[in-house]
Design an enzyme around this catalytic site. Structure first.
Site, PDB file in Angstrom:
ATOM      1  N   TYR A  59      -5.400  -7.158 -16.564  1.00 50.25           N
ATOM      2  CA  TYR A  59      -5.223  -8.508 -16.022  1.00 50.25           C
ATOM      3  C   TYR A  59      -4.170  -9.279 -16.810  1.00 50.25           C
ATOM      4  O   TYR A  59      -3.391 -10.036 -16.239  1.00 50.25           O
ATOM      5  CB  TYR A  59      -6.518  -9.325 -16.058  1.00 50.25           C
ATOM      6  N   LYS A 104       3.913 -25.081  -4.970  1.00 57.40           N
ATOM      7  CA  LYS A 104       4.547 -26.128  -5.776  1.00 57.40           C
ATOM      8  C   LYS A 104       3.666 -27.364  -5.629  1.00 57.40           C
ATOM      9  O   LYS A 104       3.734 -28.063  -4.623  1.00 57.40           O
ATOM     10  CB  LYS A 104       5.968 -26.405  -5.298  1.00 57.40           C
TER      11      LYS A 104
END
Length: 129
Positions: A59, A104
């Site tokens: 991970y 964003k």
């Protein structure tokens, strides 16, 4: 007898990095937050049975790949950024499929645009025509 393999999913969600991406020049001059959610489909039987990190898709490595792409490149479109992340993640032969979501935060008057791209690799032994 045909061996049946089960696939599993690794998710690394809520990653936030700072990068210079956007359609407007000022978006590429200053770093801004970019949020990434990543989903990787892989055969997780070996690491599940062995309990050994070296058998698993790490991970932390997935996190580092996403961080490197966001922080060291600059793209006009979130789609291009997402594609580059997929290219990096799918370079690992153990990855069968991947989905990435790139956001964003609070870009549009408080709204958050998000792009999702997915890639599935051809099964081993299948050559593209």
């Amino acid at each position: 007898m045909t061996e049946h393999r089960r696939h599993g999913v690794i998710r690394v969600n809520g990653m936030r990095f700072w990068g210079k991406h956007g359609a407007l020049a000022h978006e590429r001059e200053r770093s801004q937050p970019i949020d990434i959610d990543l989903e990787v489909i892989a055969d997780l039987n070996v690491p599940a049975a062995s309990d050994r990190l070296e058998d698993a898709i790490d991970y932390a490595a997935l996190f580092a790949q996403c961080e490197r792409v966001v922080t060291t490149t600059s793209f006009t479109l979130l789609e291009a950024l997402a594609e580059q992340i997929l290219t990096s993640v799918c370079a690992d032969e153990r990855v069968l499929e991947a989905v990435v979501r790139v956001s964003k935060p609070r870009l549009l008057d408080g709204a958050t645009p998000q792009v999702q791209l997915a890639r599935a690799k051809a099964p081993r032994g299948d050559a593209p025509n």
